[in-house]
Design a protein around this motif. Structure first.
Motif, PDB file in Angstrom:
ATOM      1  N   SER A 171       0.832  -1.202   0.000  1.00 26.61           N
ATOM      2  CA  SER A 171       0.000   0.000   0.000  1.00 26.61           C
ATOM      3  C   SER A 171       0.871   1.259   0.000  1.00 26.61           C
ATOM      4  O   SER A 171       1.421   1.648   1.035  1.00 26.61           O
ATOM      5  CB  SER A 171      -0.920   0.016   1.219  1.00 26.61           C
ATOM      6  OG  SER A 171      -1.626   1.220   1.303  1.00 26.61           O
ATOM      7  N   THR A 172       0.997   1.910  -1.153  1.00 26.41           N
ATOM      8  CA  THR A 172       1.777   3.153  -1.226  1.00 26.41           C
ATOM      9  C   THR A 172       1.048   4.301  -0.520  1.00 26.41           C
ATOM     10  O   THR A 172       1.687   5.206   0.018  1.00 26.41           O
ATOM     11  CB  THR A 172       2.035   3.542  -2.694  1.00 26.41           C
ATOM     12  OG1 THR A 172       0.776   3.637  -3.379  1.00 26.41           O
ATOM     13  CG2 THR A 172       2.918   2.518  -3.376  1.00 26.41           C
ATOM     14  N   SER A 173      -0.283   4.275  -0.515  1.00 21.84           N
ATOM     15  CA  SER A 173      -1.035   5.339   0.160  1.00 21.84           C
ATOM     16  C   SER A 173      -0.817   5.286   1.674  1.00 21.84           C
ATOM     17  O   SER A 173      -0.662   6.326   2.329  1.00 21.84           O
ATOM     18  CB  SER A 173      -2.525   5.214  -0.146  1.00 21.84           C
ATOM     19  OG  SER A 173      -3.042   3.971   0.302  1.00 21.84           O
ATOM     20  N   GLU A 180       1.866   4.037   3.093  1.00 23.99           N
ATOM     21  CA  GLU A 180       3.256   4.439   3.270  1.00 23.99           C
ATOM     22  C   GLU A 180       3.367   5.970   3.304  1.00 23.99           C
ATOM     23  O   GLU A 180       4.071   6.529   4.166  1.00 23.99           O
ATOM     24  CB  GLU A 180       4.106   3.858   2.133  1.00 23.99           C
ATOM     25  CG  GLU A 180       5.592   3.819   2.430  1.00 23.99           C
ATOM     26  CD  GLU A 180       6.344   2.993   1.394  1.00 23.99           C
ATOM     27  OE1 GLU A 180       7.521   3.321   1.153  1.00 23.99           O
ATOM     28  OE2 GLU A 180       5.761   2.048   0.846  1.00 23.99           O
ATOM     29  N   GLN A 181       2.687   6.646   2.405  1.00 24.33           N
ATOM     30  CA  GLN A 181       2.710   8.108   2.379  1.00 24.33           C
ATOM     31  C   GLN A 181       2.055   8.695   3.622  1.00 24.33           C
ATOM     32  O   GLN A 181       2.547   9.683   4.195  1.00 24.33           O
ATOM     33  CB  GLN A 181       1.981   8.625   1.134  1.00 24.33           C
ATOM     34  CG  GLN A 181       2.786   8.500  -0.156  1.00 24.33           C
ATOM     35  CD  GLN A 181       4.014   9.401  -0.139  1.00 24.33           C
ATOM     36  OE1 GLN A 181       5.125   8.944   0.174  1.00 24.33           O
ATOM     37  NE2 GLN A 181       3.827  10.667  -0.439  1.00 24.33           N
ATOM     38  N   SER A 182       0.958   8.080   4.060  1.00 22.07           N
ATOM     39  CA  SER A 182       0.273   8.550   5.263  1.00 22.07           C
ATOM     40  C   SER A 182       1.183   8.452   6.482  1.00 22.07           C
ATOM     41  O   SER A 182       1.233   9.362   7.321  1.00 22.07           O
ATOM     42  CB  SER A 182      -0.993   7.726   5.503  1.00 22.07           C
ATOM     43  OG  SER A 182      -1.557   8.023   6.764  1.00 22.07           O
TER      44      SER A 182
END
Length: 508
Positions: free
Chosen positions: A459-461, A463-465
């Motif tokens: 999950s890249t989202s 990771e960014q969060s």
């Protein structure tokens, strides 16, 4: 002794040796955390064992400073300095050749006691070697050696762990200590109190127990939060015992024929009392940087441990740039102006640092860290010098022990504060909708645990969060550091004497 004191080159060479020994003590504290995964495998150590590898050293480093100061005043500060250096070398070798967790922890205890002796007696030597005009410069150089250990630990430790046996991280102290002994022995004059202070056994025991309990409680609070029952219990025990110690010292000082461990009349001098306190406040604020930036560099920017060490160099450069010229700045403006200037510059650095976002450049980080470093270095050197200015040769051992004690307790206290601030802010900014409860707990635990979960589920989202949440937490902790610096600035302006220090003699 007169010849030694008159030998200008000799005393600066002696300062270089003292600084080298301080660097060895500082490195030992910073390099251990890097080696914990390797030591866990070497000793098959549990999490509890790993905690004590670090805690044993920190507890003794804080708890032994007052007894060491007393022993130095009584038997000779140079003797205790040399004995502490030898014990530090022995403890370093014992760490390298330990064959079990019990032996390694015992070696860490020995290192902590020896490290306390080295730091207290080294600072005490500054009051003997240097006059009041030279002392701010000498303190600046001494503090610069302390600062160098912060980036050198991960840089040197990472390199050695990559290329050599882990024991060399401790054995490298031995030649450093040997050089320090060879220079200190001929160049540092012996000094002690003219009238040998009497042993205050209850004072020694209560101060040691109180400091061990308080420091351990703060370490636990840093690891597990302020709501942890064990942390609160030990902090409470430590504070109660230390209050009892203070009352006992007052009683001893008022009784004819009795002598306290610490003459509380020391604190009648504003230069000593607030110089000592204000020398601890910058370290408390600096913890906000030291605690968060390595995690930021490694977790958000993806650098290695060694890369994180390299990126701390602007901070260290700033610390040295502020500490070394502290003497010249102090001569121009006096204690109050020089210390206040340091706090103002540090506040500016913290304000800029608190605007960090996920895409901030390395250059941006370097600028605000250099400002923070300069401010903290200047403040720490001038405040410490103000405290030492009121110490006579009679009380330089126990007096410098008080200064060192406040500085050392500020580290676990600052870590506990900043750890709590960072954790709460990080968790409040996470977006975790749709994650199973077990993974939610892992993500909330730390940025590294969270990134591991995000990568495992692809999950890249998430990771960014996690990265965004950590940066927000870091910004909040830097604002808290700024608040601590503002408090230090207010105390400096209101209480620290200005260009004219009070000229009353210390009387007991």
């Amino acid at each position: 002794v007169t010849h030694m004191m008159g030998d200008s080159a000799g005393k600066w060479f002696a300062l270089a040796a003292l600084s080298l020994s301080i660097l060895a003590v500082t490195l030992d504290g910073t390099v251990l955390n890097l080696a914990l995964p390797t030591l866990a495998k070497a000793f098959r150590a549990s999490e509890s064992d790993l905690e004590w590898f670090s805690a044993a050293y920190l507890l003794m480093l804080a708890a032994a400073v007052l007894p060491v100061g007393f022993i130095g005043d009584r038997f000779g500060r140079k003797k205790i300095m040399l004995a502490s250096l030898v014990l530090f070398g022995v403890g370093s070798a014992a760490c390298a050749y330990s064959h079990s967790t019990g032996v390694f922890i015992a070696a860490r205890v020995l290192l902590g006691v020896a490290g306390a002796g080295v730091t207290v007696m080294a600072m005490s030597a500054l009051t003997v070697l240097f006059n009041e005009q030279e002392r701010p410069k000498a303190v600046g150089i001494y503090e610069a050696a302390n600062f160098l250990g912060l980036p050198l630990g991960p840089i040197l430790g990472g390199w050695m762990l990559t290329h050599f046996w882990w024991g060399w991280m401790f054995l490298i102290n031995v030649p450093v200590i040997l050089v320090a002994c060879l220079v200190v022995a001929p160049l540092v004059p012996e000094s002690r109190a003219a009238a040998k202070p009497k042993l205050d056994a209850i004072g020694v025991a209560s101060s040691t127990v109180g400091l061990v309990a308080l420091t351990y409680g703060l370490i636990e609070a840093g690891d597990n939060g302020w709501g942890n029952a064990k942390a609160l219990l030990f902090i409470g025990i430590g504070l109660v015992v230390l209050v009892g110690f203070t009352l006992w010292e007052q009683r001893q000082g008022a009784r004819p024929g009795k002598e306290p461990l610490i003459h509380l009349s020391l604190f009648q001098s504003r230069s000593f009392a607030f110089g000592a306190l204000l020398s601890a406040v910058p370290g408390l604020a600096l913890i906000g940087v030291l605690f968060t930036t390595p995690q930021y560099f490694q977790g958000v920017l993806g650098t290695s441990t060694m890369g994180s060490g390299w990126r701390l160099l602007p901070l260290i450069g700033g610390l040295i740039a502020g500490a070394v010229p502290a003497g010249q700045i102090n001569r121009v403006g006096g204690d109050k102006i020089a210390t206040s200037l340091g706090y103002v510059v540090a506040c500016a650095g913290f304000i800029i640092g608190a605007t960090t976002h996920i895409d901030s450049s390395v250059g941006f980080s370097a600028v605000w860290m250099a400002l923070v470093g300069f401010g903290v270095g200047l403040t720490l050197a001038t405040a410490t010098s103000a405290a030492l200015s009121r110490l006579s040769h009679e009380d330089s051992g126990i007096g410098t022990a008080v200064v060192q004690l406040l500085q050392k307790v500020s580290a676990p206290f600052g870590t506990a504060i900043m750890g709590s601030v960072l954790s709460n802010s990080y968790q409040s900014h996470l977006i975790l909708s749709g994650l199973p409860s077990q993974e939610v707990q892992a993500v909330r635990r730390s940025i590294f645990a969270g990134l591991a979960v995000a990568r495992s589920i692809g999950s890249t989202s998430l990771e960014q969060s996690i990265r965004h949440a950590f940066v927000r937490g870091m910004d909040t902790s830097l604002l808290v550091s700024m608040g601590i610096s503002i408090l230090g600035l207010i105390l400096t302006v209101v209480f620290l004497p200005g260009r004219k220090r009070e000229n009353e003699a210390m009387k007991y």
